[in-house]
Every structure is written in C-alpha cells, then in structure tokens.
Design a protein around this motif. Structure first.
Motif, mmCIF file in Angstrom:
data_model
loop_
_atom_site.group_PDB
_atom_site.id
_atom_site.type_symbol
_atom_site.label_atom_id
_atom_site.label_comp_id
_atom_site.label_asym_id
_atom_site.label_seq_id
_atom_site.Cartn_x
_atom_site.Cartn_y
_atom_site.Cartn_z
ATOM 1 N N CYS A 198 44.924 -55.061 -25.898
ATOM 2 C CA CYS A 198 45.632 -53.881 -26.423
ATOM 3 C C CYS A 198 44.699 -52.692 -26.500
ATOM 4 C CB CYS A 198 46.167 -54.154 -27.820
ATOM 5 S SG CYS A 198 47.219 -55.565 -27.931
ATOM 6 N N ALA A 256 55.291 -58.924 -34.690
ATOM 7 C CA ALA A 256 56.297 -58.348 -33.790
ATOM 8 C C ALA A 256 57.506 -57.819 -34.552
ATOM 9 C CB ALA A 256 56.736 -59.390 -32.767
ATOM 10 N N GLU A 294 46.271 -49.647 -27.364
ATOM 11 C CA GLU A 294 46.987 -48.754 -28.267
ATOM 12 C C GLU A 294 47.568 -49.541 -29.437
ATOM 13 O OE1 GLU A 294 49.701 -46.399 -25.923
ATOM 14 O OE2 GLU A 294 48.115 -45.808 -24.549
ATOM 15 N N ASP A 295 48.879 -49.542 -29.602
ATOM 16 C CA ASP A 295 49.544 -50.136 -30.760
ATOM 17 C C ASP A 295 49.737 -51.647 -30.589
ATOM 18 O OD1 ASP A 295 50.949 -50.573 -33.056
ATOM 19 O OD2 ASP A 295 52.741 -49.472 -32.453
ATOM 20 N N PRO A 327 58.124 -49.996 -35.803
ATOM 21 C CA PRO A 327 57.166 -49.168 -35.053
ATOM 22 C C PRO A 327 56.400 -48.220 -35.974
ATOM 23 C CG PRO A 327 59.316 -49.136 -34.000
ATOM 24 C CD PRO A 327 59.484 -49.851 -35.299
ATOM 25 N N ARG A 328 55.284 -47.757 -35.505
ATOM 26 C CA ARG A 328 54.391 -46.903 -36.293
ATOM 27 C C ARG A 328 55.103 -45.652 -36.800
ATOM 28 N NH1 ARG A 328 50.156 -42.898 -35.508
ATOM 29 N NH2 ARG A 328 48.412 -43.449 -36.862
ATOM 30 N N VAL A 387 51.296 -53.732 -32.454
ATOM 31 C CA VAL A 387 52.640 -54.175 -32.833
ATOM 32 C C VAL A 387 53.563 -54.154 -31.624
ATOM 33 C CG1 VAL A 387 54.653 -53.628 -34.271
ATOM 34 C CG2 VAL A 387 52.355 -53.435 -35.219
ATOM 35 N N GLU A 388 53.496 -53.095 -30.843
ATOM 36 C CA GLU A 388 54.344 -52.988 -29.656
ATOM 37 C C GLU A 388 54.005 -54.075 -28.634
ATOM 38 O OE1 GLU A 388 56.994 -50.930 -29.125
ATOM 39 O OE2 GLU A 388 56.712 -50.371 -31.217
ATOM 40 N N LYS A 424 55.397 -57.368 -29.798
ATOM 41 C CA LYS A 424 56.842 -57.424 -29.554
ATOM 42 C C LYS A 424 57.141 -57.823 -28.114
ATOM 43 C CE LYS A 424 58.276 -54.227 -33.102
ATOM 44 N NZ LYS A 424 58.926 -53.015 -33.491
ATOM 45 N N VAL A 425 56.421 -57.228 -27.184
ATOM 46 C CA VAL A 425 56.627 -57.544 -25.769
ATOM 47 C C VAL A 425 56.331 -59.025 -25.511
ATOM 48 C CG1 VAL A 425 55.760 -57.151 -23.430
ATOM 49 C CG2 VAL A 425 56.222 -55.213 -24.926
ATOM 50 N N LYS A 457 55.517 -54.558 -18.357
ATOM 51 C CA LYS A 457 55.956 -54.290 -19.731
ATOM 52 C C LYS A 457 54.759 -54.013 -20.640
ATOM 53 C CE LYS A 457 60.320 -56.797 -19.685
ATOM 54 N NZ LYS A 457 61.117 -57.883 -20.276
ATOM 55 N N LYS A 510 53.243 -50.409 -22.749
ATOM 56 C CA LYS A 510 52.935 -50.367 -24.180
ATOM 57 C C LYS A 510 51.444 -50.184 -24.455
ATOM 58 C CE LYS A 510 57.176 -50.984 -25.309
ATOM 59 N NZ LYS A 510 57.954 -49.903 -25.846
#
Length: 176
Positions: A84, A126, A86-87, A130-131, A89-90, A93-94, A43, A47
């Motif tokens: 991370c 989270a 990249e993003d 999303p962006r 926030v994603e 959330k995971v 997962k 992301k």
C-alpha cells in the motif's frame, strides 16, 4: 530461474518499500488465472497499491529488520503481497471483496504501521468507512457543541420577544 543478482535486487527493492509504506498485506493464491491476477492488480493499482508475487525466502529476507517483519508469520504456500502506498483501508476492501468473489485468493494477514494484522483484522479494517467519511464525522462532532451553543444563545432573545409579544397581546385583549 532468477540469478543471484536479480534476487538481491528484488530483496533490496522490497526492503526499501517495506520501510516506507504504511501497510503490506499477504495473500495466498491457488489456481488463480492470469485474467484474475490482472483484475486484482488493476483494482489494487486504482487504490494506490501494487500486487506482487514473491518467493517466500526472498520475502522473508526483505522483511527482516523492517517494520514489515511481522509478515513472516503469514508466509505460507504461493505468496503474493499487496504493498500500500496510500490508504490501507481501501486496499483491504479490495482484497476482502476479491477473496469473496474468487476462491483462488486467500487473505493471510498483513502489517499496518508495524503491527501484525490477522485475516480477521483485515476484514474488520475493510469495514471501516473511507477516510473522507471519517473526516466528515469528526468535523460534525467538533462542530456540534458550537452549533448547540449558538442555538442556545439565539433562543434567549427569541424567547424574550415571544414573552413580550404575549404580554402585548394580553394587554390588547384587556383594553378591548
């Protein structure tokens, strides 16, 4: 058992990543099965993140002197880090969703842009949209004044035409 050279390579690799990535999150896991661990890794990979179990001493050494240094206050027990690329926030959330579904994972906190994040802040992160949604909302806010101005300017001649049409109809009634 890791050799000294292997430990040094792990520390150097982590240190380099900590200097380049936007965010790192720390978790504690207890009795996590291999299947759960693979599911979490998959997962996170989707992301744009990587999950790695790291010895606490190696993590402390790797994070010292980097933007990820505030991680040290969250290191306790069996430690895993979500790095991370990249993003953030994603990734948050995971981690939050996975922790709700699996009691074996506990989110300790993390570092976002060199600033420490408590576990509660991680949950708040989270919940951020999303962006793409945030960009659309910003675009809507920027366009709203211009759209209102255009509507206002179009209303002036339209209202003038309605007034002329009303006068024309009134004169047509008086003539009849």
């Amino acid at each position: 058992m890791l050799t000294r050279k292997q430990k040094e390579e792990i520390v150097q690799k982590l240190r380099k990543e900590f200097e380049e990535v936007p965010a790192v999150f720390v978790t504690t896991f207890r009795a996590m099965t291999a299947e759960e661990s693979n599911e979490l890794r998959k997962k996170l990979r989707e992301k744009g993140a990587r999950y790695q179990v790291v010895k606490n001493t190696l993590l402390r050494r790797a994070s010292s002197g980097t933007p990820a240094e505030p991680l040290q206050e969250f290191i306790e027990g069996p430690t895993g880090v979500a790095i991370c690329y990249e993003d953030p926030v994603e990734v948050a959330k995971v981690l939050v969703e996975f922790a709700k579904e699996h009691e074996s994972l506990i989110n300790r906190g993390g570092v976002l842009g060199g600033k420490p994040l408590e576990a509660a802040s991680l949950e708040a992160l989270a919940k951020v949209p999303p962006r793409e949604v945030l960009m659309a909302q910003l675009l809507g806010l920027l366009q709203a004044p211009m759209a209102q101005f255009v509507q206002l300017m179009a209303a002036v001649p339209r209202n003038f035409l309605f007034a002329l049409n009303a006068i024309k109809e009134k004169k047509a009634e008086e003539a009849a």
